[in-house]
Design a protein around this motif. Structure first.
Motif, PDB file in Angstrom:
ATOM      1  N   VAL A 259       0.905  -0.905  -0.017  1.00 12.23           N
ATOM      2  CA  VAL A 259       0.136  -0.022   0.113  1.00 12.23           C
ATOM      3  C   VAL A 259       0.785   1.202   0.160  1.00 12.23           C
ATOM      4  CG1 VAL A 259      -1.932  -1.316   1.354  1.00 12.23           C
ATOM      5  CG2 VAL A 259      -0.198   0.069   2.537  1.00 12.23           C
ATOM      6  N   TYR A 260       0.240   2.464  -0.143  1.00 13.17           N
ATOM      7  CA  TYR A 260       1.027   3.770  -0.184  1.00 13.17           C
ATOM      8  C   TYR A 260       0.401   4.397   1.048  1.00 13.17           C
ATOM      9  CZ  TYR A 260       2.936   3.569  -4.907  1.00 13.17           C
ATOM     10  OH  TYR A 260       3.391   3.424  -6.086  1.00 13.17           O
ATOM     11  N   GLY A 261       1.515   4.671   1.874  1.00 10.06           N
ATOM     12  CA  GLY A 261       0.899   5.467   3.106  1.00 10.06           C
ATOM     13  C   GLY A 261       1.995   5.870   3.957  1.00 10.06           C
ATOM     14  N   ASP A 262       1.954   5.995   5.325  1.00  6.08           N
ATOM     15  CA  ASP A 262       2.826   6.428   6.376  1.00  6.08           C
ATOM     16  C   ASP A 262       3.044   5.192   7.194  1.00  6.08           C
ATOM     17  OD1 ASP A 262       3.402   7.142   9.252  1.00  6.08           O
ATOM     18  OD2 ASP A 262       3.659   9.277   8.192  1.00  6.08           O
ATOM     19  N   GLU A 263       4.132   4.511   7.207  1.00 12.90           N
ATOM     20  CA  GLU A 263       4.327   3.481   7.893  1.00 12.90           C
ATOM     21  C   GLU A 263       3.767   3.411   9.425  1.00 12.90           C
ATOM     22  OE1 GLU A 263       7.785   0.208   8.276  1.00 12.90           O
ATOM     23  OE2 GLU A 263       8.338   2.073   7.945  1.00 12.90           O
ATOM     24  N   GLN A 264       4.381   4.480  10.065  1.00 14.64           N
ATOM     25  CA  GLN A 264       4.204   4.595  11.672  1.00 14.64           C
ATOM     26  C   GLN A 264       2.693   4.927  12.040  1.00 14.64           C
ATOM     27  OE1 GLN A 264       6.402   3.869  14.066  1.00 14.64           O
ATOM     28  NE2 GLN A 264       7.775   3.627  12.323  1.00 14.64           N
ATOM     29  N   LEU A 265       2.008   5.526  11.099  1.00 11.55           N
ATOM     30  CA  LEU A 265       0.386   5.485  11.291  1.00 11.55           C
ATOM     31  C   LEU A 265      -0.069   4.273  11.131  1.00 11.55           C
ATOM     32  CD1 LEU A 265      -0.484   8.972   9.646  1.00 11.55           C
ATOM     33  CD2 LEU A 265      -0.240   8.651  11.931  1.00 11.55           C
ATOM     34  N   LEU A 266       0.353   3.485  10.284  1.00  6.98           N
ATOM     35  CA  LEU A 266      -0.582   2.063   9.949  1.00  6.98           C
ATOM     36  C   LEU A 266      -0.238   1.213  10.959  1.00  6.98           C
ATOM     37  CD1 LEU A 266      -0.045   1.980   5.911  1.00  6.98           C
ATOM     38  CD2 LEU A 266      -2.137   2.390   7.312  1.00  6.98           C
ATOM     39  N   ILE A 267       0.997   1.411  11.593  1.00  5.79           N
ATOM     40  CA  ILE A 267       1.270   0.542  12.646  1.00  5.79           C
ATOM     41  C   ILE A 267       0.840   0.812  13.857  1.00  5.79           C
ATOM     42  CG2 ILE A 267       3.507  -0.094  14.222  1.00  5.79           C
ATOM     43  CD1 ILE A 267       5.247   0.040  11.915  1.00  5.79           C
ATOM     44  N   VAL A 268       0.584   2.159  14.087  1.00  8.64           N
ATOM     45  CA  VAL A 268      -0.384   2.707  15.297  1.00  8.64           C
ATOM     46  C   VAL A 268      -1.695   1.839  15.180  1.00  8.64           C
ATOM     47  CG1 VAL A 268      -1.298   4.504  16.315  1.00  8.64           C
ATOM     48  CG2 VAL A 268       1.216   4.704  15.771  1.00  8.64           C
ATOM     49  N   ALA A 269      -2.238   2.115  13.900  1.00  4.98           N
ATOM     50  CA  ALA A 269      -3.705   1.758  13.682  1.00  4.98           C
ATOM     51  C   ALA A 269      -3.816   0.301  14.041  1.00  4.98           C
ATOM     52  CB  ALA A 269      -4.170   1.934  12.361  1.00  4.98           C
ATOM     53  N   ILE A 270      -2.768  -0.532  13.338  1.00 12.11           N
ATOM     54  CA  ILE A 270      -3.157  -2.101  13.847  1.00 12.11           C
ATOM     55  C   ILE A 270      -2.764  -2.422  15.246  1.00 12.11           C
ATOM     56  CG2 ILE A 270      -2.186  -4.369  12.926  1.00 12.11           C
ATOM     57  CD1 ILE A 270      -1.666  -2.962  10.184  1.00 12.11           C
ATOM     58  N   HIS A 271      -1.737  -1.783  15.704  1.00 12.72           N
ATOM     59  CA  HIS A 271      -1.407  -2.042  17.120  1.00 12.72           C
ATOM     60  C   HIS A 271      -2.557  -1.782  17.911  1.00 12.72           C
ATOM     61  CE1 HIS A 271       0.442  -1.112  20.946  1.00 12.72           C
ATOM     62  NE2 HIS A 271      -0.131   0.037  20.889  1.00 12.72           N
ATOM     63  N   ASN A 272      -3.192  -0.623  17.698  1.00 10.68           N
ATOM     64  CA  ASN A 272      -4.510  -0.312  18.574  1.00 10.68           C
ATOM     65  C   ASN A 272      -5.461  -1.325  18.386  1.00 10.68           C
ATOM     66  OD1 ASN A 272      -3.306   2.028  19.258  1.00 10.68           O
ATOM     67  ND2 ASN A 272      -4.824   3.359  18.195  1.00 10.68           N
ATOM     68  N   LEU A 273      -5.742  -2.085  17.434  1.00 13.03           N
ATOM     69  CA  LEU A 273      -6.751  -2.989  17.151  1.00 13.03           C
ATOM     70  C   LEU A 273      -6.261  -4.246  18.010  1.00 13.03           C
ATOM     71  CD1 LEU A 273      -7.847  -2.900  13.483  1.00 13.03           C
ATOM     72  CD2 LEU A 273      -9.081  -1.834  15.580  1.00 13.03           C
ATOM     73  N   VAL A 274      -4.970  -4.680  17.739  1.00  6.28           N
ATOM     74  CA  VAL A 274      -4.537  -5.750  18.413  1.00  6.28           C
ATOM     75  C   VAL A 274      -4.520  -5.653  20.007  1.00  6.28           C
ATOM     76  CG1 VAL A 274      -2.548  -7.329  18.717  1.00  6.28           C
ATOM     77  CG2 VAL A 274      -3.170  -6.468  16.510  1.00  6.28           C
ATOM     78  N   ALA A 275      -4.199  -4.430  20.352  1.00  9.02           N
ATOM     79  CA  ALA A 275      -4.210  -4.018  21.812  1.00  9.02           C
ATOM     80  C   ALA A 275      -5.702  -4.232  22.644  1.00  9.02           C
ATOM     81  CB  ALA A 275      -3.740  -2.590  22.198  1.00  9.02           C
ATOM     82  N   ASN A 276      -6.742  -3.668  21.702  1.00 10.04           N
ATOM     83  CA  ASN A 276      -7.986  -3.811  22.198  1.00 10.04           C
ATOM     84  C   ASN A 276      -8.347  -5.288  22.363  1.00 10.04           C
ATOM     85  OD1 ASN A 276      -8.497  -1.003  22.589  1.00 10.04           O
ATOM     86  ND2 ASN A 276     -10.141  -1.128  21.110  1.00 10.04           N
ATOM     87  N   ALA A 277      -8.006  -6.050  21.261  1.00 10.39           N
ATOM     88  CA  ALA A 277      -8.297  -7.363  21.072  1.00 10.39           C
ATOM     89  C   ALA A 277      -7.849  -8.209  22.555  1.00 10.39           C
ATOM     90  CB  ALA A 277      -7.856  -7.993  20.127  1.00 10.39           C
ATOM     91  N   VAL A 278      -6.455  -7.848  22.634  1.00  5.98           N
ATOM     92  CA  VAL A 278      -5.837  -8.534  23.931  1.00  5.98           C
ATOM     93  C   VAL A 278      -6.556  -8.122  25.345  1.00  5.98           C
ATOM     94  CG1 VAL A 278      -3.535  -8.611  25.259  1.00  5.98           C
ATOM     95  CG2 VAL A 278      -3.736  -8.878  22.691  1.00  5.98           C
ATOM     96  N   HIS A 279      -6.587  -6.612  25.387  1.00  3.13           N
ATOM     97  CA  HIS A 279      -7.387  -6.242  26.469  1.00  3.13           C
ATOM     98  C   HIS A 279      -8.654  -6.854  26.985  1.00  3.13           C
ATOM     99  CE1 HIS A 279      -4.595  -2.478  26.696  1.00  3.13           C
ATOM    100  NE2 HIS A 279      -3.938  -3.504  27.042  1.00  3.13           N
ATOM    101  N   TYR A 280      -9.532  -7.235  25.870  1.00  3.25           N
ATOM    102  CA  TYR A 280     -10.928  -7.520  26.171  1.00  3.25           C
ATOM    103  C   TYR A 280     -11.148  -9.127  25.974  1.00  3.25           C
ATOM    104  CZ  TYR A 280     -12.464  -2.532  26.226  1.00  3.25           C
ATOM    105  OH  TYR A 280     -12.489  -1.220  26.585  1.00  3.25           O
ATOM    106  N   SER A 281      -9.930  -9.888  25.743  1.00  4.17           N
ATOM    107  CA  SER A 281      -9.918 -11.288  25.913  1.00  4.17           C
ATOM    108  C   SER A 281      -9.654 -11.892  27.292  1.00  4.17           C
ATOM    109  CB  SER A 281      -8.996 -11.587  24.672  1.00  4.17           C
ATOM    110  OG  SER A 281      -9.295 -11.243  23.455  1.00  4.17           O
TER     111      SER A 281
END
Length: 384
Positions: A259-281
């Motif tokens: 994809v075209y984009g900003d690497e750090q922003l995309l890492i933050v977005a996916i990190h937030n989804l994974v962190a939420n999944a861990v916190h609520y599991s």
């Protein structure tokens, strides 16, 4: 001789009849013009050009309240149908101007056309146009009001969110000073102080990140990126916490998606989804992260086996500071901004995010981004 006079008499009668006929024709023509002016009134010069140039809604009404001239915006906003005003509130304003002769300006709320859902806010100005016509201008301020409400809500929420950790830090610092001679208490208060400070730092950082995402030049220099590498980096940031909670994070096979984009922003977005999944599991559960390519779209999916989200809350999970379970979120250090950041990151990359969930059955968040084609190789300047 008599025949000559007879001819002259007939000629005179013919001239008289002809003149009368011509006069009748002129009268009929004048009457016709008057009738046309009644049926198709003539508005002052230049009004057509002004209405065509308006981005907002503009209308000219005749004495019978027929809309004889209108701007494209009035039709688009659903204010006029079949040369009639749709909303009785507008008709009432026009009638008031006709009665008083005074120009008026008002803020009003109107439904979205005859079949629309919701409402729109307008700044309406109505004035007489000559002796017979009325000019009505309507400026759509719906988005302006919405942004004002969002701004007020944001200020109120951020004040509330900051107040809690700041108050806790102050109380813990005071407690530390009183427990200076008790090492056990000092360690306990110091640990809690560190936790609250970290929470305050996360909240401040996410507010800064959210503000950055709303800047127009956030993707001024997009790069050609590997989604597999971004997913790996985001998951690695969550492995320590997941192992502490005995939660397994599983990554699917490599997709080779770009994809075209900003690497750090995309890492933050996916990190937030994974962190939420861990916190609520729960302990011993699994979190799955997968990537697939689908007809020019790259889909990144994060699935958990956690508590799930009630159906009534699905439309609100991306709102700032919204928490499905506020008590658990505070316990795990959540700020309520994580999913809002994800949404802004994805939108800035030309994509969208979707969620499926069921209470007690876990959740699945899917980021969809446009797939990038490989950039053309740079010219070397060498001749073959």
């Amino acid at each position: 001789m008599e025949s000559t006079w007879l001819v002259l008499l007939l000629l005179a009668l013919g001239l008289i009849v002809g003149a009368g006929f011509v006069t009748l024709l002129h009268m009929a023509e004048r009457q016709g013009r008057r009738a046309v002016n009644v049926v198709r009134p003539i508005v002052p010069d230049g009004i057509d050009q002004v209405l065509d140039a308006l981005e907002s809604a503009g209308m000219v009404l005749d004495p019978s309240n027929n809309v004889i001239k209108t701007s494209p915006g009035a039709l688009t906003m659903g204010l006029v149908v079949n040369q009639q005003l749709v909303h009785p509130q507008l008709t009432e304003l026009v009638g008031r101007v006709r009665r008083t002769g005074e120009t008026l300006s008002e803020d009003i709320v109107l439904s979205r056309g005859p079949f629309g859902d919701g409402s729109m806010r307008f700044r309406v100005r109505v004035a007489r146009l000559g002796t017979r016509f009325v000019l009505l201008l309507a400026e759509d301020r719906t988005e302006s009001f919405r942004l004002d409400e969002v701004r007020r809500d944001f200020v109120a929420n951020i004040s509330h969110e900051l107040k809690t950790p700041i108050a806790a830090v102050g109380l813990l610092a005071e407690a530390l000073s009183h427990a200076a001679d008790e090492p056990v208490q000092v360690r306990r208060f110091a640990t809690r102080l560190t936790t609250e400070s970290a929470r305050l730092g996360r909240l401040t950082q996410e507010i800064i990140e959210l503000s950055r995402l709303q800047a127009q030049d956030v993707l001024a220099e997009p790069e050609y990126l590997s989604i597999d590498d971004i997913v790996t980096a985001a998951v690695d940031q969550n492995r320590v916490v997941a192992e502490m909670e005995q939660i397994t994070i599983v990554i699917g096979k490599k997709s080779k998606a770009q994809v075209y984009g900003d690497e750090q922003l995309l890492i933050v977005a996916i990190h937030n989804l994974v962190a939420n999944a861990v916190h609520y599991s729960g302990e011993g559960s699994r979190v799955g992260v997968g990537v697939r390519r689908n007809q020019g779209i790259v889909e990144i999916t994060v699935t958990d086996q956690g508590v799930g989200i009630p159906e009534a809350d699905l439309d609100r999970v991306f709102e700032r500071f919204f928490r499905v379970d506020s008590s658990r979120s505070r316990h795990t250090g959540g700020t309520g901004l994580g999913l809002s950041i994800v949404k802004h990151v994805v939108q800035n990359h030309g994509g969208d995010i979707r969620v499926w969930s069921q209470s007690g059955s876990g959740s699945t968040f899917t980021i969809r981004l446009p797939e990038a084609t490989p950039p053309a190789p740079a010219a070397t300047g060498e001749t073959p």
